[in-house]
Write an enzyme that holds these catalytic residues in place. Structure first.
Site, PDB file in Angstrom:
ATOM      1  N   ASN A 209      44.657  21.578  31.210  1.00 31.59           N
ATOM      2  CA  ASN A 209      44.750  20.514  32.461  1.00 31.59           C
ATOM      3  C   ASN A 209      43.847  20.955  33.476  1.00 31.59           C
ATOM      4  O   ASN A 209      43.195  22.217  33.412  1.00 31.59           O
ATOM      5  CB  ASN A 209      46.261  20.465  32.724  1.00 31.59           C
ATOM      6  CG  ASN A 209      46.698  21.774  33.252  1.00 31.59           C
ATOM      7  OD1 ASN A 209      46.517  22.443  34.179  1.00 31.59           O
ATOM      8  ND2 ASN A 209      47.640  22.171  32.323  1.00 31.59           N
ATOM      9  N   LYS A 288      37.550  24.986  12.053  1.00 33.46           N
ATOM     10  CA  LYS A 288      37.272  23.805  12.976  1.00 33.46           C
ATOM     11  C   LYS A 288      37.416  22.348  12.143  1.00 33.46           C
ATOM     12  O   LYS A 288      36.875  22.431  11.091  1.00 33.46           O
ATOM     13  CB  LYS A 288      35.613  23.856  13.280  1.00 33.46           C
ATOM     14  CG  LYS A 288      35.384  22.741  14.255  1.00 33.46           C
ATOM     15  CD  LYS A 288      33.529  23.165  14.643  1.00 33.46           C
ATOM     16  CE  LYS A 288      33.305  21.940  15.704  1.00 33.46           C
ATOM     17  NZ  LYS A 288      31.869  21.864  15.650  1.00 33.46           N
TER      18      LYS A 288
END
Ligand code: C5P
Length: 398
Positions: A209, A288
Site C-alpha cells: 500500500n 515467478k
C-alpha cells in the site's frame, strides 16, 4: 524552524572535521537559531574565522584577551547569553581539558564558567577515541552531565576506519532539537510499527500500500526526543532511521507480527502506526508466475493476517496501546469503533486525503475523555503532541 529564538554558542576546536562546522552553522541558522562561534587557536589553522563570521553573521571570538570585549569578560558574557554551548568538533585534547576543568583559552574558560548545558560532538582518530585516557575523560564528562553526541564510525580523514568520526551536521542539529524537547517519556520504552507491509505473491510481485511511514517515523523521533528508548519495527520504506532509534526492518505482516512479539515484553507503550496488509497470498510461489500460455488469468487465494495491535492489547499485562485509523470517510465513527473493538485506550484518526503520504497531517485523538482535534501541522509537530498525550495517560496509569 525548530530552533527559533535559541542562542547557541558553537565552539570549534582543532580537527579536520572543523570544515563540517561551517555547514553546521548554516543548518543551525536555517532552523532559526542565532549562532556565536568561538574557536580554539588550533581550529583557526583548519578553517579561518572569516568563514564562520560570514555564515553566522557575527564576529568570531578565539582570543581570551580580545580587545573587542569591553569588560574583558568574554567568557562570562558569552556563556550568560547562551541557551546551550555546543562544541563541534570536540578534539581529544579539548575533552581532556574539559574533564579536568582546565581553562587556558577562551573556549575552555567559557565552558568552565557556563551556566547552560554543554553538548560536545567528538571527532578524532579511532585510536585516540579508544585510548583509555579518552575513555576515562568521556566517562568523567558524562558523569558531569555533559551530553556526548556520537561519534560515528566509518572512514576517517587519516585513511583509517573506525569510531571517532564527528556526527554529520544534520544529525547534530537533530540532537540539539531533541535536547530542547520536554522529557515526557524519560526512562520509558516505546515500541512502534510503521510503514506498509509487503505480502509476496511470487519472488518479484506482491501486495502492498501507499503508506509512506512518515507518521510512524515522526512519532519514533518524537518519543526519542522525549527521552524514551525507542524500537521501530518498520516495513519497507525509504526513510532514514531517526537518530538514537533502534530500527528492526521487516517486510511482511507475519514478520512484523513476530518482531513485535519479540520486543513487546519490555515495552511501556506500543504505538501501531503501520498500514498492515489485512490479507496475504495463501501460498506465495517460489517461481515467478509466467504470463503466457494460460487462457484464464490466475487467481490468488488470500488469507487473513493477524491483527498485531489487537493481539498486543489482549496480552495479560499490555503496554499502553495506541492505534491509528486512516479513513476516507466517517472518521469519528470508524475510529471510535476500532478503539472499542481492539480495546485500546487511545487512537489517532486521520482522513487519508489529509496526509496519508505527505509531510503534514490533521489528527483527531480519541480516548476515554472524548475527541481531541489537533490543529493541522507537520507530522513531527503532531507526533510531539501525541507523545505529550501518551505521557499524560502513562502518568494516570500509575
Ligand atoms: O483494523 P485497522 O487496520 O483499520 O486498524 C488500524 C490500526 O490497527 C493501526 O493502528 C494498525 O497499525 C493496526 N493494525 C495492526 N495489525 C493489523 C491491522 C492493523 O496492528 N493486521
Amino acid at each position: 524552524m525548530e530552533l527559533a529564538g535559541k542562542r547557541i554558542v558553537l565552539g570549534v576546536t582543532g580537527g579536520i572535521a572543523a570544515y563540517k562546522a561551517a555547514e553546521l552553522v548554516r543548518l543551525l541558522r536555517a532552523e532559526g537559531a542565532s549562532v556565536q562561534v568561538v574557536m580554539s587557536d588550533a581550529a583557526t589553522h583548519f578553517v579561518t574565522p572569516v568563514t564562520f563570521q560570514a555564515l553566522s553573521g557575527k564576529p568570531v571570538f578565539s582570543d581570551q584577551w580580545d580587545p573587542r570585549v569591553a569588560s574583558n569578560m568574554a567568557h562570562i558574557d558569552l556563556s550568560r547569553e547562551a541557551h546551550t554551548l555546543l562544541v563541534a568538533p570536540a578534539s581529544a585534547d579539548f575533552l581532556a581539558k574539559l574533564a579536568h576543568g582546565l581553562a587556558d583559552d577562551l573556549l575552555s574558560t567559557l565552558a568552565l564558567a557556563r551556566d547552560c548545558p554543554l553538548l560536545v560532538a567528538p571527532a578524532m582518530n579511532r585510536q585516540m577515541w579508544e585510548n583509555p585516557a579518552t575513555r576515562r575523560n568521556v566517562a568523567t564528562l558524562r558523569g558531569d552531565g555533559v551530553v556526548i553526541l556520537g561519534p560515528a564510525s566509518g572512514d576517517q580523514a587519516c585513511g583509517e576506519s573506525g569510531p571517532g568520526r564527528m556526527l554529520e551536521p544534520a544529525e547534530i542539529v537533530a540532537e540539539l532539537v531533541a535536547h530542547f524537547q520536554p522529557k515526557r517519556l524519560a526512562g520509558r520504552r516505546v515500541l512502534l510499527t510503521a510503514g506498509p507491509t509487503f505480502e509476496a505473491i511470487d519472488p518479484v510481485r506482491g501486495i502492498t500500500n501507499l503508506s509512506s511511514g512518515r507518521m510512524g517515523y515522526a512519532i519514533a523521533r518524537a518519543a526519542r526526543e522525549a527521552g524514551a528508548e525507542v524500537t521501530l519495527v518498520s516495513g519497507p520504506v525509504s526513510l532514514a532511521c531517526p537518530p538514537g532509534v533502534t530500527r528492526v526492518p521487516v517486510t511482511s505482516a507475519l514478520e512484523m507480527h513476530a518482531a513485535v512479539h519479540r520486543h513487546v515484553r519490555d515495552a511501556d507503550v506500543f504505538v501501531a502506526v503501520a498500514a498492515v496488509a489485512d490479507y496475504r497470498p495463501a501460498r506465495p510461489l517460489t517461481e515467478k508466475i509466467k504470463k503466457g500460455g494460460q487462457a484464464q488469468a490466475p487467481t490468488i487465494d488470500l488469507v487473513l493476517n493477524p491483527d498485531i495491535l489487537a493481539e498486543v492489547a489482549a496480552l495479560p499485562d499490555p503496554p499502553l496501546c495506541v492505534g491509528f485509523a486512516a479513513e476516507s470517510e466517517r472518521l469519528a465513527e470508524y475510529a471510535e469503533s476500532k478503539r472499542r473493538s481492539k480495546k485500546i485506550p487511545l487512537i489517532a484518526g486521520n482522513l487519508i486525503q489529509d496526509g496519508f503520504a505527505g509531510d503534514s497531517n490533521r489528527l483527531i485523538l480519541f480516548d476515554d475523555e472524548g475527541q481531541h482535534p489537533l490543529p493541522p501541522a507537520s507530522k513531527l509537530q503532531l507526533a510531539r503532541q501525541l507523545v505529550e498525550r501518551i505521557g499524560q495517560l502513562l502518568e494516570r496509569r500509575r
